[in-house]
Design a protein around this motif. Structure first.
Motif, mmCIF file in Angstrom:
data_model
loop_
_atom_site.group_PDB
_atom_site.id
_atom_site.type_symbol
_atom_site.label_atom_id
_atom_site.label_comp_id
_atom_site.label_asym_id
_atom_site.label_seq_id
_atom_site.Cartn_x
_atom_site.Cartn_y
_atom_site.Cartn_z
ATOM 1 N N TYR A 100 4.323 2.838 9.026
ATOM 2 C CA TYR A 100 3.347 2.888 7.916
ATOM 3 C C TYR A 100 4.103 3.060 6.595
ATOM 4 N N PHE A 101 3.848 4.155 5.871
ATOM 5 C CA PHE A 101 4.727 4.484 4.751
ATOM 6 C C PHE A 101 5.355 5.830 5.053
ATOM 7 N N ALA A 102 6.674 5.825 5.215
ATOM 8 C CA ALA A 102 7.366 7.077 5.527
ATOM 9 C C ALA A 102 7.267 8.013 4.321
ATOM 10 N N ASP A 159 -7.531 14.313 -3.030
ATOM 11 C CA ASP A 159 -6.807 14.529 -1.776
ATOM 12 C C ASP A 159 -6.029 13.286 -1.359
ATOM 13 N N THR A 160 -6.678 12.143 -1.362
ATOM 14 C CA THR A 160 -6.052 10.926 -0.830
ATOM 15 C C THR A 160 -6.343 9.736 -1.746
ATOM 16 N N ALA A 161 -5.616 8.649 -1.506
ATOM 17 C CA ALA A 161 -5.891 7.424 -2.267
ATOM 18 C C ALA A 161 -7.262 6.868 -1.894
ATOM 19 N N SER A 162 -7.689 7.132 -0.674
ATOM 20 C CA SER A 162 -9.028 6.671 -0.286
ATOM 21 C C SER A 162 -10.075 7.299 -1.200
ATOM 22 N N THR A 163 -9.947 8.605 -1.447
ATOM 23 C CA THR A 163 -10.900 9.280 -2.340
ATOM 24 C C THR A 163 -10.700 8.819 -3.775
ATOM 25 N N ALA A 187 -5.492 -6.049 0.232
ATOM 26 C CA ALA A 187 -5.776 -4.703 -0.293
ATOM 27 C C ALA A 187 -5.995 -3.721 0.857
ATOM 28 N N HIS A 188 -5.740 -2.459 0.595
ATOM 29 C CA HIS A 188 -5.940 -1.436 1.622
ATOM 30 C C HIS A 188 -7.423 -1.333 1.995
ATOM 31 N N SER A 189 -7.665 -1.013 3.250
ATOM 32 C CA SER A 189 -9.055 -0.931 3.736
ATOM 33 C C SER A 189 -9.860 0.145 3.003
ATOM 34 N N THR A 233 1.392 -3.588 -1.502
ATOM 35 C CA THR A 233 0.337 -3.652 -0.481
ATOM 36 C C THR A 233 0.794 -2.958 0.803
ATOM 37 N N THR A 234 -0.180 -2.599 1.600
ATOM 38 C CA THR A 234 0.107 -1.803 2.792
ATOM 39 C C THR A 234 0.931 -2.583 3.807
ATOM 40 N N ALA A 235 0.655 -3.872 3.956
ATOM 41 C CA ALA A 235 1.391 -4.632 4.966
ATOM 42 C C ALA A 235 2.819 -4.929 4.521
ATOM 43 N N VAL A 258 -6.044 -0.051 -10.294
ATOM 44 C CA VAL A 258 -4.770 -0.433 -9.674
ATOM 45 C C VAL A 258 -4.417 0.573 -8.589
ATOM 46 N N ASP A 259 -4.203 0.032 -7.393
ATOM 47 C CA ASP A 259 -3.796 0.859 -6.256
ATOM 48 C C ASP A 259 -2.283 0.726 -6.101
ATOM 49 N N ALA A 260 -1.578 1.754 -6.565
ATOM 50 C CA ALA A 260 -0.119 1.792 -6.396
ATOM 51 C C ALA A 260 0.217 3.040 -5.575
ATOM 52 N N VAL A 287 -1.676 6.753 -7.660
ATOM 53 C CA VAL A 287 -0.323 6.846 -7.075
ATOM 54 C C VAL A 287 -0.331 8.083 -6.162
ATOM 55 N N ASN A 288 0.070 7.896 -4.922
ATOM 56 C CA ASN A 288 0.104 9.045 -4.015
ATOM 57 C C ASN A 288 1.455 9.760 -4.106
ATOM 58 N N ALA A 289 1.441 10.951 -4.682
ATOM 59 C CA ALA A 289 2.687 11.734 -4.668
ATOM 60 C C ALA A 289 3.050 12.091 -3.234
ATOM 61 N N HIS A 290 2.036 12.084 -2.343
ATOM 62 C CA HIS A 290 2.332 12.411 -0.946
ATOM 63 C C HIS A 290 2.844 11.219 -0.153
ATOM 64 N N LYS A 291 3.122 10.123 -0.838
ATOM 65 C CA LYS A 291 3.787 9.043 -0.121
ATOM 66 C C LYS A 291 5.289 9.045 -0.444
ATOM 67 N N TRP A 292 5.646 8.768 -1.691
ATOM 68 C CA TRP A 292 7.088 8.537 -1.939
ATOM 69 C C TRP A 292 7.622 9.505 -2.996
#
Ligand SMILES: Cc1ncc(COP(=O)(O)O)c(C=O)c1O
Length: 460
Positions: A100-102, A159-163, A187-189, A233-235, A258-260, A287-292
């Motif tokens: 996924y994304f480490a 909490d999340t990019a989904s939210t 795009a992400h689901s 993108t996620t893929a 923008v979803d980054a 931008v998810n700080a909890h990703k990268w």
């Protein structure tokens, strides 16, 4: 009575179960062992199987069906974490986690999480957590500075990019009065899910050979509330042409989100900013700080240049929460779905201070460099192929041959426990993904992944 002591409880009715709990777990007594557990876990995590090797239901079967009647010591929790739960963990902190994304939860952030739970600030209103609220504004401004974004944006943490994406689409609907969401087929689901939850229509725009949104396929956007463009993108970590999407959105009166979520952190490095051209024109950005960005889940950073639209969409202040106007405007619960907000800014503040701009850049650069090496090995090896241009730290590749062969390969690789990778569908084909993002991943780990892949491929 002092907290933690025995004897009479505050109301003088004798020792209560609550006093036992206080006595059973104390920061001073159990803290050192807990910190030691955390430190030694991080030291030995590379020796554990990355992907949990348990069957569904196996962990549950080990656990008692009923809670304990009497208080237990905290040491029992630590013991059972080791003995009952640990082999049911998939180790996201493992240096050979490539699925996924480490992500990484760095030590400053781990410590700050402890402090945030200690303070237990519940930021329902500015006055219930002034420092948490104002620090959130400051760290979001700091990240704007680090990523080279326009100053003056309003930021808060979800909490999340989904939210975050859900909230942005709600603001877009409020601002435009429209009910259509547009995004690319890459795009992400989360965009689909937001549209579905909101009862909005969703139109997916085809992507090109490099998995970027085909802007000329956006068509008539006069009914669009929001266009969601993705940078990373996620893929395949593809980059939509955000500037062109912004042109269409502006002309058609649609909101640009923008979803980054993954790639946004890479903006800290000037050499990656080409990918974000046009992002400064977004109405909202996640931008998810909890990703990268070295911060543990959950910490999704959401900015907007239209805070008043967010406030109109989300502000609902019942009488019992009313405070003077000057305070009201600062309550971040008026800019998103949740009322009670936890002190997430503390861990991000700790990360930004303890790594600094230089540390964040070094982390991103190392991930990208390792991915580039892996990409080169795949491209030079007969019988393997790259399946998408590499952006950032994600490599999409596969064994030449059928989808089924690649599916079997993925299963075998992950079953071994040495590495964990995931897959995606690109152009209708099953491809393998190696995503680098764990802060402790070294070239040796990536080499090991490549060895395992080639070994398992030969054994197929
Ligand atoms: C591009 C993108 N957007 C959104 C998300 C959803 O993130 P979250 O799990 O924070 O909801 C992901 C998750 O990987 C993602 O890759």
């Amino acid at each position: 009575m002092s907290p933690g002591g025995g004897g009479l409880s505050r109301d003088g009715r004798g020792t209560s179960a609550l006093d036992d709990v206080r006595a059973a777990a104390s920061l001073r007594e159990d803290g050192p062992a807990t910190l030691e557990w955390a430190a030694s876990y991080l030291e030995r995590v590379h020796e554990l199987p990355v992907l949990a090797q348990v069957k569904p239901g196996e962990i549950r079967a080990r656990l008692p069906a009923h809670p304990p009647e009497a208080p237990e010591p905290f040491s029992a929790v630590l013991r059972d974490l080791d003995e009952l739960l640990l082999d049911g963990m998939t180790h996201w902190q493992h240096p050979r986690y490539f699925a996924y994304f480490a992500t990484s939860s760095s030590e400053p952030a781990i410590l700050a999480e402890l402090l945030a739970a200690t303070l237990n600030a519940v930021a329902i209103l500015w006055r219930t957590a002034p420092a948490a609220t104002e620090l959130e504004g400051v760290v979001l401004d700091w990240v704007v500075d680090l990523l080279g974004l326009p100053s003056g944006w309003h930021g808060h943490i979800e909490d999340t990019a989904s939210t975050s994406t859900l909230a942005a689409i709600i603001a877009a609907r409020e601002a435009t009065g429209r009910d259509l969401v547009l995004c690319s087929d890459q795009a992400h689901s989360a965009a689909d899910k937001a549209a579905r939850m909101l009862g909005m229509r969703l139109r997916k725009v085809p992507s090109d050979a490099e998995f970027r949104m085909q802007v000329d396929e956006l068509g008539d956007v006069s009914e669009a509330a929001a266009i969601v463009a993705t940078v990373g993108t996620t893929a395949s970590a593809a980059v939509d042409p955000v500037g062109q999407v912004a042109d269409v959105a502006e002309a058609g009166g649609a909101w640009l989100h923008v979803d980054a979520a993954y790639a946004g952190s890479a903006m800290v490095c000037p050499e990656h900013r080409w990918a974000f051209a046009g992002v400064e024109r977004a109405d909202s950005l996640v931008v998810n700080a909890h990703k990268w960005m070295l911060t543990p889940v959950d910490c999704s950073l959401l900015w907007t240049r239209r805070p008043e639209d967010f406030r109109r969409a989300f502000s609902l202040v019942p009488e019992f929460l009313r405070t003077p106007d000057a305070e009201d405007a600062l309550s971040l619960s008026e800019y998103g779905p949740a009322l009670g907000r936890r002190f997430r800014a503390l861990k991000l503040w700790a990360v930004l201070r303890c790594f600094g701009r230089a540390g964040l850049r070094a982390h991103i650069r190392r991930g990208v460099e390792l991915a580039a090496r892996f990409e080169a090995w795949v491209s030079e090896e007969e019988g393997w192929e790259l399946c998408a241009p590499r952006h950032f730290s994600v490599v999409c590749f596969r064994l030449v041959g059928s989808d089924e062969r690649n599916r079997q390969l993925l299963e075998r690789v992950n079953a071994g426990g040495q590495v964990f990778i995931s897959h995606a569908m690109l152009n209708g084909r099953y491809v393998l993904r190696l995503a680098i993002g764990q802060m402790n991943t070294t070239e040796e780990d990536v080499t090991q992944a490549w060895d395992v892949l080639r070994g398992e491929a030969a054994a197929l």
